[in-house]
Design an enzyme around this catalytic site. Structure first.
Site, short mmCIF file in Angstrom:
data_model
loop_
_atom_site.label_atom_id
_atom_site.label_comp_id
_atom_site.label_asym_id
_atom_site.label_seq_id
_atom_site.Cartn_x
_atom_site.Cartn_y
_atom_site.Cartn_z
N LYS A 177 0.85 -1.19 0.00
CA LYS A 177 0.00 0.00 0.00
C LYS A 177 0.88 1.25 0.00
O LYS A 177 1.95 1.25 0.64
CB LYS A 177 -0.88 -0.05 1.25
N SER A 215 -9.74 1.59 3.23
CA SER A 215 -8.89 2.40 2.38
C SER A 215 -7.87 1.58 1.57
O SER A 215 -7.37 2.06 0.56
CB SER A 215 -8.12 3.41 3.22
N SER A 217 -9.83 -0.80 7.35
CA SER A 217 -9.23 -0.59 6.03
C SER A 217 -8.53 -1.80 5.44
O SER A 217 -8.13 -1.76 4.28
CB SER A 217 -8.24 0.57 6.08
#
Lengths: 95, 491
Positions: B77, B152, B176
């Site tokens: 990420k 997210s 997330s």
């Protein structure tokens, strides 16, 4: 707690965050809505409850006080938006 | 197709010298070239660097070294720092930022021989539940590219679901990792607070943030946690305790384990197919020998409100560092105050601004006690609910999300509705406990022209603090008895 005195211009200034007039209107309305929802916490009796800052607080975390290599100067400056002579350039602070 | 395999399958082939790390890595890069244009999971990937790491792994393999992640490509990420690679948090404000150092989890993956590559899309600064808040475009769900992948860590979930990497890392502040894992059909783990070092993770809400993995099955989740967990003096919240062999928990019977079903999670507005899938999963767990009892988490209804006070307050402080002086983008001004305001006004997106304003307000003079302190006290009650429940049960079972993946644009205009989609995942972060989401079935996608006629559903398991082994034990037993994790989207 529904915060009728929520002044978005004042809070944005505290946050050092410039908003356009359109953003002030939209964010202001959305935040009013969210603050209305958050107000439900008023229902809870918290009179004898201690606050939780961390789920597993670890206190007095120490490390040995030893000299270790740190990031080289040029590496630390590498991402600066404006620099000269190994220094960050900023707008004039004092006259 | 090597990219379709799990970590443990690839590790076996690498160990036999049946395939090389270069071949495995190339198969992931080829897959990205073929499909990422349709899902936009990656913001960037440095292929030459990935292949150089693969060659180094092949040398270690040739020298006889063996370890579960040696030669395995793992993507990250865009919130984790990798030396010499960009880190943007999917925000414009970081400009052309290049990380000067590796995050601890990256160091650990490198030491284990993994190929650490790629920058995966996310909601800006990890704030959101759909990746629609990325400054660089939305990631799309591999099961239906008109829908969001969750957030997210949407890019991390979509990349695993689309077989673009064998596993990925994400971060979880209020769901997330687990929410996108559920919506994309992979296994997502948020470890106990303090188990994995956050050094090199760009901070959102420091009392809630935790790094975890996306994998194709439960065994791989156990392998990944074993690699990234452990005390780190560079993160003062990192807990000093030994890291067990998490894979040792796999294959153990769950006979006699007690599982709790919180009655407060049976809310209205839950999708009927999600409810049916979770009910069926609970039945399956009972057949496997677990005892299921109803429990109560009485303060559940306050979790979203508590979260949006604490998380935004911490975010407003953490994001103060993005001021245009030392790194990132800068918009000039006549004086430093004007420069800060201009830079932040131009650099942050709408959701980040919303949260900074809210967080600044709840911490401001006159409101601190009414909002922030009160929220911290209700947080205590939420945490106590869990600790009390865990006196009775070994783990808690819930749906991960109330609905399957929603449409792009469906909730983006209504932040409160978007926040409420995290209702089942938020409490776990407030209590600091571990949570795992794994596939437990599919909902019908009746949309005309949909490439896949179904959408994944996730089952969430919540555990005692540092109870990851029990979560793996339960999840693995369920996974071995069900077919869901073997399904792949047509893309």
């Amino acid at each position: 707690m529904s915060a009728p005195d929520f002044d978005i211009k004042y809070v944005a200034r505290l946050a050092r965050l410039n908003l356009t007039p359109e953003e002030e209107t939209t964010l202001g309305a959305q935040l009013g809505h969210i603050l209305g929802y958050i107000a439900k916490l008023k229902e809870v009796d918290v009179s004898h409850v201690e606050p939780t800052a961390h789920a597993f607080p670890i206190v007095n975390v120490m490390r040995p006080d030893e000299i270790r290599p740190s990031l080289p100067h040029d590496e630390a400056m590498r991402n600066a938006p404006a620099k000269a002579n190994g220094l960050f350039i900023v707008p004039k602070i004092v006259e | 197709m090597l990219n379709q395999l799990t970590i443990s399958e690839v590790a076996a082939k690498l160990a036999n010298r049946e395939v090389s790390a270069r071949q495995v890595t190339q198969s992931c890069l080829d897959r990205i070239a073929a499909v990422d244009g349709r899902i936009h999971a990656f913001l960037s990937h440095d292929d030459a660097d990935a292949l150089a790491q693969a060659d180094a792994a092949d040398k270690r393999l040739a020298a006889g070294e063996r370890s579960p992640l040696l030669g395995v490509p793992i993507a990250l990420k865009d919130v984790l720092c990798v030396k010499g690679q960009p880190a943007n948090c999917a925000s414009k404000i970081l400009g052309k930022f290049i990380s000067p150092y590796d995050a601890t989890v990256v160091e650990k993956l490198r030491a284990a021989g993994a190929i650490v590559f790629g920058r995966l899309n996310m909601d800006e600064f990890a704030m959101g539940s759909s990746t629609e808040n990325s400054a660089f475009g939305t990631t799309l769900n591999p099961w239906d590219t008109t829908r969001i992948p969750g957030g997210s860590s949407g890019g991390s979930a979509a990349a695993v679901a689309a077989d673009e990497a064998l596993a990925t890392l994400g971060s979880d502040t209020g769901g997330s990792i687990r929410q996108p894992a559920a919506l994309c059909g992979c296994v997502g783990l948020k470890p106990t607070y303090g188990l994995v070092s956050r050094y090199g993770l760009i901070a959102f809400a420091s009392s809630l943030d935790q790094i975890g993995s996306f994998t194709k099955d439960v065994r791989d989740a156990a392998t990944m946690l074993g690699a990234i967990a452990g005390h780190d003096p560079r993160d003062s919240t990192s807990v000093p305790r030994p890291v067990p062999d998490y894979t040792a928990a796999l294959g153990k019977s769950i006979k006699g384990l007690k599982l709790g079903l919180p009655k407060e999670y049976m809310i209205g507005g839950m999708d009927a197919e999600v409810k049916a899938a979770v009910d069926a999963a609970v039945k399956k767990l009972t057949e496997l020998g677990a005892e299921v009892v109803e429990i109560s988490l009485p303060h559940t209804d306050y979790a979203v409100a508590v979260y949006y006070i604490i998380a935004t307050a911490e975010a407003s402080a953490n994001l103060a560092r993005f001021d245009g002086i030392r790194y990132g983008a800068r918009v000039d001004g006549a004086d430093p105050i004007a420069l800060y305001g201009n830079t932040r006004g131009a650099g942050f997106g709408a959701e980040v601004k919303r949260r900074i304003i809210l967080g600044t307000y709840v911490l401001s003079s006159g409101y601190y006690d009414a909002f922030y302190l009160r929220a911290q006290k209700v947080r205590t009650l939420i945490r106590q609910d869990f600790l009390k429940a865990f006196e009775q049960v070994d783990a808690i079972v819930t749906p991960t999300t109330p609905t399957p993946a929603f449409k792009v644009g469906e909730k983006s205009g209504d932040p409160l509705q978007m926040y409420l989609s995290d209702i089942f995942t938020i409490s776990c972060n407030l209590a600091g406990i571990p949570g795992l989401s794994l596939p437990c079935g599919f909902a019908t996608n009746a949309e005309r022209g949909a490439r896949n006629a179904k959408l994944p559903i996730g089952l969430q398991l919540l555990g005692k603090p540092f109870g990851e082994e029990t979560l793996f034990q339960i999840a693995h037993a369920y996974e071995q008895a069900t077919p869901w994790h073997r399904e792949k989207p047509a893309l």
